[in-house]
Motif scaffolding. Sequence first.
Motif, short mmCIF file in Angstrom:
data_model
loop_
_atom_site.label_atom_id
_atom_site.label_comp_id
_atom_site.label_asym_id
_atom_site.label_seq_id
_atom_site.Cartn_x
_atom_site.Cartn_y
_atom_site.Cartn_z
N ASP A 5 0.83 -1.21 0.00
CA ASP A 5 0.00 0.00 0.00
C ASP A 5 0.87 1.25 0.00
OD1 ASP A 5 -2.33 -1.47 -0.01
OD2 ASP A 5 -2.58 -1.40 2.17
N GLY A 6 1.96 1.23 0.76
CA GLY A 6 2.87 2.37 0.81
C GLY A 6 3.49 2.64 -0.54
N ALA A 7 3.89 1.60 -1.24
CA ALA A 7 4.49 1.74 -2.57
C ALA A 7 3.46 2.30 -3.55
CB ALA A 7 5.02 0.41 -3.06
N ASN A 8 2.23 1.83 -3.46
CA ASN A 8 1.17 2.35 -4.34
C ASN A 8 0.90 3.82 -4.07
OD1 ASN A 8 0.71 0.05 -5.80
ND2 ASN A 8 -0.96 -0.67 -4.52
N THR A 9 0.91 4.23 -2.80
CA THR A 9 0.68 5.63 -2.44
C THR A 9 1.79 6.50 -3.00
OG1 THR A 9 -0.46 4.94 -0.45
CG2 THR A 9 0.30 7.21 -0.52
N VAL A 10 3.05 6.06 -2.84
CA VAL A 10 4.19 6.82 -3.36
C VAL A 10 4.07 6.94 -4.88
CG1 VAL A 10 6.70 6.75 -3.71
CG2 VAL A 10 5.73 6.27 -1.45
N TYR A 11 3.72 5.86 -5.54
CA TYR A 11 3.57 5.85 -7.00
C TYR A 11 2.48 6.83 -7.44
CZ TYR A 11 2.71 4.04 -11.70
OH TYR A 11 2.55 3.92 -13.04
N LEU A 12 1.35 6.83 -6.74
CA LEU A 12 0.25 7.74 -7.06
C LEU A 12 0.66 9.20 -6.86
CD1 LEU A 12 -2.70 7.97 -7.92
CD2 LEU A 12 -3.34 7.76 -5.52
N LEU A 15 2.89 10.27 -9.69
CA LEU A 15 2.12 10.51 -10.91
C LEU A 15 1.43 11.87 -10.86
CD1 LEU A 15 0.39 7.12 -11.81
CD2 LEU A 15 1.99 8.42 -13.18
N ILE A 16 0.85 12.22 -9.73
CA ILE A 16 0.17 13.51 -9.58
C ILE A 16 1.18 14.65 -9.72
CG2 ILE A 16 -1.07 14.99 -7.95
CD1 ILE A 16 -2.47 12.41 -6.96
N VAL A 17 2.35 14.51 -9.05
CA VAL A 17 3.38 15.54 -9.13
C VAL A 17 3.87 15.68 -10.57
CG1 VAL A 17 5.76 16.10 -8.46
CG2 VAL A 17 4.10 15.37 -6.73
N LEU A 18 4.06 14.57 -11.26
CA LEU A 18 4.50 14.59 -12.66
C LEU A 18 3.46 15.29 -13.53
CD1 LEU A 18 6.57 13.65 -14.80
CD2 LEU A 18 5.21 11.59 -15.02
N LEU A 19 2.21 14.97 -13.34
CA LEU A 19 1.15 15.59 -14.12
C LEU A 19 1.06 17.09 -13.84
CD1 LEU A 19 -1.29 15.29 -16.02
CD2 LEU A 19 -2.67 14.76 -14.03
N TRP A 40 -7.05 14.38 -18.24
CA TRP A 40 -6.17 13.32 -17.73
C TRP A 40 -6.86 12.52 -16.63
CZ3 TRP A 40 -2.25 11.17 -19.95
CH2 TRP A 40 -1.51 11.87 -20.89
N VAL A 41 -7.56 13.19 -15.74
CA VAL A 41 -8.28 12.48 -14.67
C VAL A 41 -9.34 11.56 -15.28
CG1 VAL A 41 -9.91 12.81 -12.76
CG2 VAL A 41 -7.83 14.17 -12.87
N ALA A 42 -10.07 12.06 -16.29
CA ALA A 42 -11.09 11.24 -16.95
C ALA A 42 -10.47 10.04 -17.64
CB ALA A 42 -11.87 12.09 -17.94
N LEU A 43 -9.32 10.23 -18.29
CA LEU A 43 -8.64 9.10 -18.94
C LEU A 43 -8.20 8.05 -17.92
CD1 LEU A 43 -6.46 10.89 -21.67
CD2 LEU A 43 -8.33 9.27 -22.04
N PHE A 44 -7.57 8.51 -16.84
CA PHE A 44 -7.14 7.56 -15.80
C PHE A 44 -8.34 6.85 -15.18
CE2 PHE A 44 -3.12 10.11 -15.50
CZ PHE A 44 -2.26 9.08 -15.85
#
Length: 193
Positions: A5-12, A15-19, A40-44
């Motif tokens: 869960d921690g890895a998924n949170t960091v990944y998310l 992604l938000i920071v990159l976007l 982008w939110v709609a695509l994801f």
Amino acid sequence: MNSFDGANTVYLVLLIVLLLGSLIGSQLPLGKALRMAMIWVALFAGVFILFAFRSNFSAFGQQVRAELTGEPIAAGETLRIPISEDGHFWVDARINGQPVRLLVDSGASITTIGGETARAAGVASGLRAPVQTANGTVDMARSRADNFELGPIRREGMTIFVNPGDRTNVLGMNFLTSLSSWRVEGNHLVLTA
């Protein structure tokens, strides 16, 4: 929270920071940047929905195919058979590996096949005896099918009558009562091993 869960949170978050970084870096007007972010939110969200409900879409596809072609739907040990245009339920089974089309008949005590079908499936004719049918008394041979397969449902050593004077193959109560359940739901016969 576990490490997955921690890895998924960091990944998310990444992604938000990159976007957000790409939107800010493009120096677009605020309205245009918000519109791009919403796209982008709609695509994801669309990709997430397709991934999360992929098995439901598969079941929906099977249902549509069954309605268009009249093919049964197998799910685990359950078989859903659509009603035919003639108002009856017909099944495609295998008797000793031989494809056989049978009419489902809850009024028939024993599954019965014609002489040609019996020869093709290698079902040996046993002792002949008079049998009461809806069409009167008929001389039939009592026999057994070594293997009987109907979709995901398998039976071995199933009793079968051979009626040499009839071409209609009938799936009877001896098979239906061997199931954990069978019922009619709308326009489908539902068989569960």
